[in-house]
Scaffold this active site. Structure first.
Site, PDB file in Angstrom:
ATOM      1  N   HIS A 246       3.410  21.895 -23.237  1.00 10.35           N
ATOM      2  CA  HIS A 246       3.570  22.413 -24.606  1.00 10.35           C
ATOM      3  C   HIS A 246       3.338  21.259 -25.578  1.00 10.35           C
ATOM      4  O   HIS A 246       4.238  20.461 -25.825  1.00 10.35           O
ATOM      5  CB  HIS A 246       4.972  23.017 -24.756  1.00 10.35           C
ATOM      6  CG  HIS A 246       5.235  23.610 -26.109  1.00 10.35           C
ATOM      7  ND1 HIS A 246       6.308  24.443 -26.339  1.00 10.35           N
ATOM      8  CD2 HIS A 246       4.594  23.503 -27.304  1.00 10.35           C
ATOM      9  CE1 HIS A 246       6.312  24.810 -27.612  1.00 10.35           C
ATOM     10  NE2 HIS A 246       5.288  24.244 -28.212  1.00 10.35           N
TER      11      HIS A 246
ATOM     12  N   HIS B  73       0.830  20.380 -29.153  1.00  6.05           N
ATOM     13  CA  HIS B  73      -0.203  20.706 -30.138  1.00  6.05           C
ATOM     14  C   HIS B  73      -0.961  19.418 -30.431  1.00  6.05           C
ATOM     15  O   HIS B  73      -0.360  18.456 -30.935  1.00  6.05           O
ATOM     16  CB  HIS B  73       0.426  21.249 -31.417  1.00  6.05           C
ATOM     17  CG  HIS B  73       1.317  22.425 -31.169  1.00  6.05           C
ATOM     18  ND1 HIS B  73       0.882  23.727 -31.299  1.00  6.05           N
ATOM     19  CD2 HIS B  73       2.613  22.497 -30.776  1.00  6.05           C
ATOM     20  CE1 HIS B  73       1.882  24.547 -31.008  1.00  6.05           C
ATOM     21  NE2 HIS B  73       2.946  23.831 -30.682  1.00  6.05           N
TER      22      HIS B  73
ATOM     23  N   HIS C  19       4.367  31.171 -28.311  1.00  2.00           N
ATOM     24  CA  HIS C  19       5.645  30.700 -28.843  1.00  2.00           C
ATOM     25  C   HIS C  19       6.511  31.938 -29.083  1.00  2.00           C
ATOM     26  O   HIS C  19       6.050  32.907 -29.709  1.00  2.00           O
ATOM     27  CB  HIS C  19       5.457  30.006 -30.189  1.00  2.00           C
ATOM     28  CG  HIS C  19       4.923  28.609 -30.087  1.00  2.00           C
ATOM     29  ND1 HIS C  19       3.770  28.312 -29.434  1.00  2.00           N
ATOM     30  CD2 HIS C  19       5.404  27.433 -30.569  1.00  2.00           C
ATOM     31  CE1 HIS C  19       3.550  26.994 -29.510  1.00  2.00           C
ATOM     32  NE2 HIS C  19       4.529  26.437 -30.197  1.00  2.00           N
TER      33      HIS C  19
ATOM     34  N   GLU D  62      11.711  30.643 -30.743  1.00  2.00           N
ATOM     35  CA  GLU D  62      11.945  29.319 -31.343  1.00  2.00           C
ATOM     36  C   GLU D  62      12.887  29.578 -32.529  1.00  2.00           C
ATOM     37  O   GLU D  62      14.048  29.178 -32.505  1.00  2.00           O
ATOM     38  CB  GLU D  62      10.628  28.685 -31.802  1.00  2.00           C
ATOM     39  CG  GLU D  62      10.788  27.295 -32.417  1.00  2.00           C
ATOM     40  CD  GLU D  62       9.462  26.708 -32.928  1.00  2.00           C
ATOM     41  OE1 GLU D  62       8.468  27.455 -33.067  1.00  2.00           O
ATOM     42  OE2 GLU D  62       9.440  25.479 -33.211  1.00  2.00           O
TER      43      GLU D  62
ATOM     44  N   ASP E 157       5.850  18.958 -27.870  1.00  2.00           N
ATOM     45  CA  ASP E 157       5.478  19.821 -28.998  1.00  2.00           C
ATOM     46  C   ASP E 157       4.572  19.094 -30.010  1.00  2.00           C
ATOM     47  O   ASP E 157       3.358  19.233 -29.938  1.00  2.00           O
ATOM     48  CB  ASP E 157       6.743  20.367 -29.690  1.00  2.00           C
ATOM     49  CG  ASP E 157       6.511  21.696 -30.398  1.00  2.00           C
ATOM     50  OD1 ASP E 157       5.431  22.274 -30.246  1.00  2.00           O
ATOM     51  OD2 ASP E 157       7.435  22.169 -31.108  1.00  2.00           O
ATOM     52  N   ASP E 158       5.167  18.351 -30.942  1.00  5.79           N
ATOM     53  CA  ASP E 158       4.406  17.619 -31.964  1.00  5.79           C
ATOM     54  C   ASP E 158       4.946  16.191 -32.065  1.00  5.79           C
ATOM     55  O   ASP E 158       5.614  15.838 -33.051  1.00  5.79           O
ATOM     56  CB  ASP E 158       4.560  18.323 -33.320  1.00  5.79           C
ATOM     57  CG  ASP E 158       4.073  19.763 -33.278  1.00  5.79           C
ATOM     58  OD1 ASP E 158       2.854  19.972 -33.265  1.00  5.79           O
ATOM     59  OD2 ASP E 158       4.924  20.664 -33.219  1.00  5.79           O
TER      60      ASP E 158
HETATM   61  N1  ADE Z   1       2.531  24.591 -34.556  1.00  2.00           N
HETATM   62  C1  ADE Z   1       2.734  23.312 -34.263  1.00  2.00           C
HETATM   63  N2  ADE Z   1       3.992  23.125 -33.831  1.00  2.00           N
HETATM   64  C2  ADE Z   1       4.588  24.342 -33.839  1.00  2.00           C
HETATM   65  C3  ADE Z   1       5.869  24.803 -33.489  1.00  2.00           C
HETATM   66  N3  ADE Z   1       6.841  24.002 -33.038  1.00  2.00           N
HETATM   67  N4  ADE Z   1       6.140  26.117 -33.643  1.00  2.00           N
HETATM   68  C4  ADE Z   1       5.197  26.944 -34.096  1.00  2.00           C
HETATM   69  N5  ADE Z   1       3.968  26.557 -34.428  1.00  2.00           N
HETATM   70  C5  ADE Z   1       3.661  25.261 -34.304  1.00  2.00           C
HETATM   71 ZN    ZN Z   2       4.834  24.385 -30.219  1.00  2.00          ZN
END
Ligand code: ADE
Ligand code: ZN
Length: 349
Positions: free
Chosen positions: A18, A20, A198, A201, A279-280
């Protein structure tokens, strides 16, 4: 024997499921690309940028995340972004990564699908060839845009069908349930693509049910809110539907009030195939090992639980069964060396 869990975490081969790629844009590269491409951004130093990374919720993060993507213009920019991430992943002992990207975030500001996709794929191929890290590409739809828009992108993806493993669903969750994308996911399935989304969340457990029952997903990204629905937890365990969880992200976006409330141990106890991901990482303060370490500290995870999470990342990945067996053997070796005699595989391989 006292086991140093930080060393164990760093020595374990793992998969990241997971991630991005746009969320790996570090402030240094963002500023460099902004200058090179003549793109105006609100902040002019690394410190100012990092100082702005204080998010109230998912939307407040997405506003900054999409602003950052504007600095990515040429194929070479996407190449560098992906290359840098994969090198960092390797340093975290990631041997396989499943990389999501958001083509619509770039197409809507005039960047071509080919430019984005070619840049990312070239870096994936170069690093596979030169450093041996494998990766799959996941094309994510922006759920706050209309479904027709997603279907149009799928159409563009036809000429890259052999380079794309799966479709995903991301961006603003609340008010954009998975059912909105039933047609797009059906088309993707007919094209031979796997599916992730997703869900849970910020959205309720019913969104996780929809992703499973309507979108036919193989994995749920996040899924934190499953903790509110015992029937759902039982279903996830029984049907072997993995969760790709991201502790630092969930903390930064206030999905959970405190890391001590993180439900990953409860999920493991119930036999759910939970995995740990970043994630990011450019925005949330840590790559995979830091996510493992944060959750280990907060919950005092045992070495056995850490070994289970690493094994789950391999089992839940889209690599071949043969490669899974090979890597699981290596994980067992590392765990044994660190005094972990046996640990639960969430599911038998
Ligand atoms: N795009 C990038 N990170 C995200 C996240 N945590 N939730 C939804 N969309 C995303
Ligand atoms: Zn994500």
């Amino acid at each position: 024997m006292e086991i140093d869990t930080t060393t164990l975490i760093s020595k374990l081969p793992k998969a990241e499921l997971h991630l991005h790629v746009e969320g790996t844009l570090e402030p240094e590269l963002m500023l460099e690309l902004a200058r090179k491409n003549n793109v105006a951004i609100k902040y002019s130093t690394v410190e100012e940028l990092r100082g702005a990374y204080n998010f109230k919720n998912l939307q407040s993060f997405l506003d900054i995340y999409y602003a950052g993507t504007k600095t990515l213009v040429n194929e070479e920019d996407f190449y560098r972004l992906t290359y840098n991430y994969l090198v960092r992943a390797m340093n975290n002992n990631i041997i396989h990564a499943e990389i999501s990207y958001d083509p619509q975030a770039h197409i809507r500001r005039g960047v071509k699908f080919e430019t984005i996709t070619e840049g990312i794929i070239s870096a994936m191929k170069d690093l596979r060839r030169n450093l041996g890290i494998s990766s799959n590409l996941i094309l994510s739809f922006l759920r706050d845009l209309p479904e027709e828009n997603a279907i149009r992108v799928l159409d563009e993806a036809t000429s890259y069908i052999h380079e794309i493993k799966a479709v995903g669903l991301d961006s603003a969750e609340l008010g954009n349930p998975p059912s909105k994308f039933s047609k797009a996911f059906e088309i993707a399935k007919d094209m031979g693509l796997l599916r992730v989304a997703h869900a849970g969340e910020e959205g309720p457990p019913s969104y996780i049910w929809e992703a499973i029952e309507i979108l036919n997903v193989e994995r749920i990204d996040h899924g934190v809110k499953a903790i509110e629905d015992p029937n759902l937890m039982e279903y996830l365990a029984r049907e072997r539907i993995p969760l790709t969880m991201c502790p630092l992200s969930n903390k930064k976006l206030n999905v959970i009030p405190d890391m001590k409330n993180y439900p990953v141990r409860e999920f493991l106890k119930r036999g759910i195939m939970a995995t740990i991901n970043s994630d990011d990482p450019g925005y949330f303060g840590g790559y995979v090992n830091e996510n493992y370490t944060a959750i280990q500290r907060a919950l005092n995870l045992t070495p056995e639980e850490i070994c289970t999470l690493a094994s789950n990342s391999i089992l839940a990945s889209f690599i071949s069964e043969e490669r899974k067996r090979e890597i699981l053997k290596k994980i067992n070796g590392v765990c044994e060396k660190h005094g972990v005699q046996s640990f639960n595989l969430s599911f038998d391989s």
